[in-house]
Motif scaffolding. Structure first.
Motif, mmCIF file in Angstrom:
data_model
loop_
_atom_site.group_PDB
_atom_site.id
_atom_site.type_symbol
_atom_site.label_atom_id
_atom_site.label_comp_id
_atom_site.label_asym_id
_atom_site.label_seq_id
_atom_site.Cartn_x
_atom_site.Cartn_y
_atom_site.Cartn_z
ATOM 1 N N UNK A 1 -1.197 107.474 -1.260
ATOM 2 C CA UNK A 1 -0.443 106.481 -1.606
ATOM 3 C C UNK A 1 1.028 106.897 -1.610
ATOM 4 N N UNK A 2 1.997 106.638 -0.674
ATOM 5 C CA UNK A 2 3.137 107.447 -0.371
ATOM 6 C C UNK A 2 4.099 106.906 -1.599
ATOM 7 N N UNK B 1 0.391 110.391 -4.181
ATOM 8 C CA UNK B 1 -0.790 110.785 -4.339
ATOM 9 C C UNK B 1 -1.803 110.418 -3.496
ATOM 10 N N UNK B 2 -3.045 111.126 -3.427
ATOM 11 C CA UNK B 2 -4.033 110.788 -2.695
ATOM 12 C C UNK B 2 -5.082 110.255 -3.556
ATOM 13 N N UNK B 3 -5.804 108.937 -2.977
ATOM 14 C CA UNK B 3 -6.605 108.275 -3.928
ATOM 15 C C UNK B 3 -7.975 108.160 -3.161
ATOM 16 N N UNK B 4 -9.193 108.505 -3.922
ATOM 17 C CA UNK B 4 -10.423 108.458 -3.412
ATOM 18 C C UNK B 4 -10.786 107.034 -2.941
ATOM 19 N N UNK C 1 -5.156 112.337 -7.092
ATOM 20 C CA UNK C 1 -4.621 113.756 -7.007
ATOM 21 C C UNK C 1 -3.135 113.806 -6.547
ATOM 22 N N UNK C 2 -2.353 114.666 -6.690
ATOM 23 C CA UNK C 2 -1.163 114.946 -6.154
ATOM 24 C C UNK C 2 -1.354 115.178 -4.656
ATOM 25 N N UNK C 3 -0.236 114.599 -3.851
ATOM 26 C CA UNK C 3 -0.267 114.646 -2.558
ATOM 27 C C UNK C 3 -0.027 116.109 -1.765
ATOM 28 N N UNK D 1 -6.856 118.734 1.278
ATOM 29 C CA UNK D 1 -6.383 117.267 1.664
ATOM 30 C C UNK D 1 -4.848 117.180 1.642
ATOM 31 N N UNK D 2 -4.265 117.597 0.484
ATOM 32 C CA UNK D 2 -2.711 117.513 0.568
ATOM 33 C C UNK D 2 -2.080 118.308 1.783
#
Length: 220
Positions: A51-52, A56-59, A75-77, A82-83
């Protein structure tokens, strides 16, 4: 014989079709993580959406550890394996997480499962990173294999189109919801006019025609 189309009904039909398509895309992503988990003999596999806007990174799909509750978790990207993958656009195999400077143990603990190793690959669509595919605690033979990391990247390519279509369908549904709200407002105005007497209705129609003229002028 003339036919009229109810824009609200048409919008609802299109929205339902998009919702069904989005469900199928989610099922395909789930199938991808299940196959990846099986092939790599991993404890878990997941697809993150990037999610730019929120950074954030979303499962989006999970198989194995956490599959019953992690979908939708953010989670914070800029943290964790993964980040690092989404930031650099490179695949990564981390085999000694206890000494890794990239691994975010606190984020892993919040999921209820702390792995010993992670393999992750970026999900890229048209040169833009849109997510991450990762497997947790793959079979020891896979952890040190460049060929297996390349294989994970191939799975990420398979996930790219599905994730892109999922995002596109969500954007389309959001647009339809906005249009639906506009149609609701117009329907309420029409209902008010229908309940008025002839004199009130005449003044109401004149007001609407005046507003139409103003909007038409703005659109030129």
């Amino acid at each position: 014989m003339s036919h009229t189309t109810d824009p609200t009904a048409s919008g609802a039909a299109v929205s339902n079709a998009l919702a069904e398509a989005a469900t199928e895309d989610s099922e395909l992503l789930t199938s991808i993580v299940r196959v990846a988990r099986s092939i790599f003999g991993a404890a878990a596999s997941s697809v993150f959406l990037f999610d730019a806007e929120a950074d954030e990174l979303v499962f989006e799909a999970v198989s194995g550890e956490g599959e019953g509750f992690l979908v939708g978790t953010r989670f914070p990207a800029d943290r964790g394996i993964a980040g690092w993958v989404i930031t650099t656009g490179q695949a990564m195999s981390a085999t000694e997480l206890t000494t890794s400077q990239v691994f975010a143990r606190d984020l892993a603990e919040s999921t209820g499962y702390v792995p010993d190793s992670i393999m992750a690959a970026p999900i890229v669509h048209r040169m833009a990173p849109i997510g991450v595919l990762q497997v947790l605690d793959p079979h020891p033979q896979s952890r040190y294999s460049v060929a297996d990391l390349d294989l994970l990247a191939m799975f990420a390519n398979q996930a790219a189109l599905s994730l892109h279509i999922l995002l596109r369908n969500r954007a389309a549904r959001a647009g339809l919801r906005r249009e639906g709200a506009e149609y609701d407002t117009l329907a309420k105005i029409a209902a008010l006019l229908a309940d008025m007497d002839d004199e009130q209705r005449g003044r109401g129609v004149a007001l609407i025609e005046s507003l139409h003229g103003m909007l038409a002028g703005m659109a030129r």
